[in-house]
Design a protein around this motif. Structure first.
Motif, PDB file in Angstrom:
ATOM      1  N   THR A  81      14.387 -76.415  63.382  1.00 25.33           N
ATOM      2  CA  THR A  81      13.120 -75.908  63.917  1.00 25.33           C
ATOM      3  C   THR A  81      12.873 -74.473  63.460  1.00 25.33           C
ATOM      4  OG1 THR A  81      13.372 -77.341  65.840  1.00 25.33           O
ATOM      5  CG2 THR A  81      11.800 -75.540  66.041  1.00 25.33           C
ATOM      6  N   LYS A  82      13.925 -73.640  63.518  1.00 30.89           N
ATOM      7  CA  LYS A  82      13.792 -72.246  63.071  1.00 30.89           C
ATOM      8  C   LYS A  82      13.427 -72.197  61.588  1.00 30.89           C
ATOM      9  CE  LYS A  82      15.261 -69.652  66.598  1.00 30.89           C
ATOM     10  NZ  LYS A  82      14.487 -68.588  67.184  1.00 30.89           N
ATOM     11  N   ALA A  83      14.106 -72.988  60.779  1.00 33.02           N
ATOM     12  CA  ALA A  83      13.855 -72.984  59.335  1.00 33.02           C
ATOM     13  C   ALA A  83      12.448 -73.478  59.014  1.00 33.02           C
ATOM     14  CB  ALA A  83      14.893 -73.847  58.621  1.00 33.02           C
ATOM     15  N   SER A  93       7.401 -73.802  67.857  1.00 31.48           N
ATOM     16  CA  SER A  93       7.666 -75.199  67.499  1.00 31.48           C
ATOM     17  C   SER A  93       6.412 -76.069  67.582  1.00 31.48           C
ATOM     18  CB  SER A  93       8.786 -75.779  68.367  1.00 31.48           C
ATOM     19  OG  SER A  93       8.430 -75.714  69.732  1.00 31.48           O
ATOM     20  N   ASP A  94       5.463 -75.723  68.464  1.00 26.92           N
ATOM     21  CA  ASP A  94       4.216 -76.503  68.541  1.00 26.92           C
ATOM     22  C   ASP A  94       3.424 -76.383  67.239  1.00 26.92           C
ATOM     23  OD1 ASP A  94       4.783 -77.349  71.090  1.00 26.92           O
ATOM     24  OD2 ASP A  94       3.611 -75.766  72.069  1.00 26.92           O
ATOM     25  N   GLN A  95       3.408 -75.195  66.683  1.00 30.75           N
ATOM     26  CA  GLN A  95       2.705 -75.003  65.420  1.00 30.75           C
ATOM     27  C   GLN A  95       3.406 -75.753  64.281  1.00 30.75           C
ATOM     28  OE1 GLN A  95       2.752 -70.687  65.514  1.00 30.75           O
ATOM     29  NE2 GLN A  95       0.504 -70.650  65.745  1.00 30.75           N
ATOM     30  N   VAL A  96       4.753 -75.767  64.309  1.00 27.03           N
ATOM     31  CA  VAL A  96       5.510 -76.507  63.287  1.00 27.03           C
ATOM     32  C   VAL A  96       5.163 -77.984  63.387  1.00 27.03           C
ATOM     33  CG1 VAL A  96       7.814 -77.230  62.529  1.00 27.03           C
ATOM     34  CG2 VAL A  96       7.416 -74.851  63.171  1.00 27.03           C
ATOM     35  N   SER A 141      12.163 -79.729  50.958  1.00 28.88           N
ATOM     36  CA  SER A 141      12.644 -78.825  49.924  1.00 28.88           C
ATOM     37  C   SER A 141      14.035 -78.280  50.262  1.00 28.88           C
ATOM     38  CB  SER A 141      11.660 -77.663  49.792  1.00 28.88           C
ATOM     39  OG  SER A 141      12.228 -76.591  49.097  1.00 28.88           O
ATOM     40  N   ILE A 142      14.835 -78.092  49.242  1.00 24.81           N
ATOM     41  CA  ILE A 142      16.170 -77.513  49.429  1.00 24.81           C
ATOM     42  C   ILE A 142      16.056 -76.132  50.070  1.00 24.81           C
ATOM     43  CG2 ILE A 142      18.196 -76.605  48.189  1.00 24.81           C
ATOM     44  CD1 ILE A 142      18.147 -79.640  48.411  1.00 24.81           C
ATOM     45  N   GLU A 143      14.980 -75.443  49.815  1.00 29.26           N
ATOM     46  CA  GLU A 143      14.776 -74.117  50.401  1.00 29.26           C
ATOM     47  C   GLU A 143      14.778 -74.160  51.926  1.00 29.26           C
ATOM     48  OE1 GLU A 143      14.920 -71.229  48.714  1.00 29.26           O
ATOM     49  OE2 GLU A 143      15.367 -72.578  47.047  1.00 29.26           O
ATOM     50  N   VAL A 144      14.216 -75.216  52.492  1.00 28.87           N
ATOM     51  CA  VAL A 144      14.193 -75.336  53.956  1.00 28.87           C
ATOM     52  C   VAL A 144      15.625 -75.516  54.475  1.00 28.87           C
ATOM     53  CG1 VAL A 144      13.208 -76.553  55.937  1.00 28.87           C
ATOM     54  CG2 VAL A 144      11.917 -76.409  53.810  1.00 28.87           C
ATOM     55  N   TYR A 145      16.434 -76.267  53.756  1.00 23.67           N
ATOM     56  CA  TYR A 145      17.831 -76.454  54.153  1.00 23.67           C
ATOM     57  C   TYR A 145      18.590 -75.133  54.069  1.00 23.67           C
ATOM     58  CZ  TYR A 145      17.075 -81.468  54.133  1.00 23.67           C
ATOM     59  OH  TYR A 145      16.619 -82.730  54.415  1.00 23.67           O
ATOM     60  N   LYS A 146      18.336 -74.372  53.006  1.00 19.48           N
ATOM     61  CA  LYS A 146      18.983 -73.066  52.877  1.00 19.48           C
ATOM     62  C   LYS A 146      18.639 -72.175  54.063  1.00 19.48           C
ATOM     63  CE  LYS A 146      19.139 -72.868  47.823  1.00 19.48           C
ATOM     64  NZ  LYS A 146      18.631 -72.152  46.637  1.00 19.48           N
ATOM     65  N   ALA A 148      17.763 -73.193  57.045  1.00 16.02           N
ATOM     66  CA  ALA A 148      18.454 -73.745  58.221  1.00 16.02           C
ATOM     67  C   ALA A 148      19.917 -73.300  58.222  1.00 16.02           C
ATOM     68  CB  ALA A 148      18.353 -75.268  58.230  1.00 16.02           C
ATOM     69  N   PHE A 149      20.557 -73.341  57.049  1.00 10.46           N
ATOM     70  CA  PHE A 149      21.953 -72.925  56.961  1.00 10.46           C
ATOM     71  C   PHE A 149      22.097 -71.438  57.260  1.00 10.46           C
ATOM     72  CE2 PHE A 149      22.686 -76.583  53.756  1.00 10.46           C
ATOM     73  CZ  PHE A 149      22.775 -77.493  54.796  1.00 10.46           C
ATOM     74  N   ASP A 150      21.101 -70.639  56.880  1.00 12.76           N
ATOM     75  CA  ASP A 150      21.126 -69.210  57.213  1.00 12.76           C
ATOM     76  C   ASP A 150      21.056 -69.017  58.730  1.00 12.76           C
ATOM     77  OD1 ASP A 150      21.389 -68.378  54.596  1.00 12.76           O
ATOM     78  OD2 ASP A 150      19.237 -68.005  54.307  1.00 12.76           O
TER      79      ASP A 150
END
Length: 181
Positions: A81-83, A93-96, A141-146, A148-150
């Protein structure tokens, strides 16, 4: 007197033979000593390697325990959710949900959870296991995973040692690399 001389000569020969035997045994012991002295550095290296492996296993165990506990507490949903919010530049989160839809969020968080399970399995194995790209295919996108991992990294830095956090990030970075190839 001749008999005494013969006895003395016999005794001398026996003592000489014993001396030769002892000299031979002494030389043999010297060779063994040198062999052991030569092996000491190798044994010390092996002992250090075992200590390092034991230390690594302890770190992996702590990271795995932290990961399992946090997966159960919704780590994937939190980081996902943060990522997604950061990636889409929205603040809540509502906007997401409005921006990408609830199904995509659930799918992303589920895939993120699967990646965390891969890390858990790798930690249990003691090394990164092969990534099944068909089963662990990114849904965004892999960027979203990165990202999330951050978020996971920022969460873990206060919960576990720096060494353990570094190990987890190595596994996560390896995963990103595998998925990027």
């Amino acid at each position: 007197m001749k008999e005494q001389i013969k006895d003395k000569e016999k005794k001398i020969k026996e003592l000489q033979a014993q001396g030769e035997t002892q000299k031979s045994e002494w030389k043999s012991l010297q060779v063994e000593k040198e062999e052991f002295q030569h092996r000491i550095p190798q044994l010390e290296d092996s002992l250090q390697t075992l200590k390092d492996i034991t230390n690594q296993a302890e770190i992996y165990s702590k990271v795995k325990e932290w990961l399992v506990n946090n997966i159960e507490e919704g780590l994937a949903e939190y980081a996902g959710t943060k990522a997604l919010g950061m990636y889409h530049n929205v603040s809540n989160s509502d906007q997401v949900t409005e921006f990408i839809g609830q199904n995509k969020i659930v799918e992303f968080c589920k895939s993120l959870n699967n990646y965390l399970k891969w890390v858990e399995a790798s930690l249990k194995a003691g090394a990164p296991i092969r990534v099944d790209k068909k089963r662990l295919e990114p849904v965004l996108s892999i960027e979203v995973y990165k990202m999330a991992f951050d978020h996971i990294k920022s969460k873990l830095s206060s919960d576990i040692s720096n060494e353990a956090a570094e190990q987890l990030m190595l596994f996560l970075n390896r995963l990103v690399q595998e998925l990027s190839d």
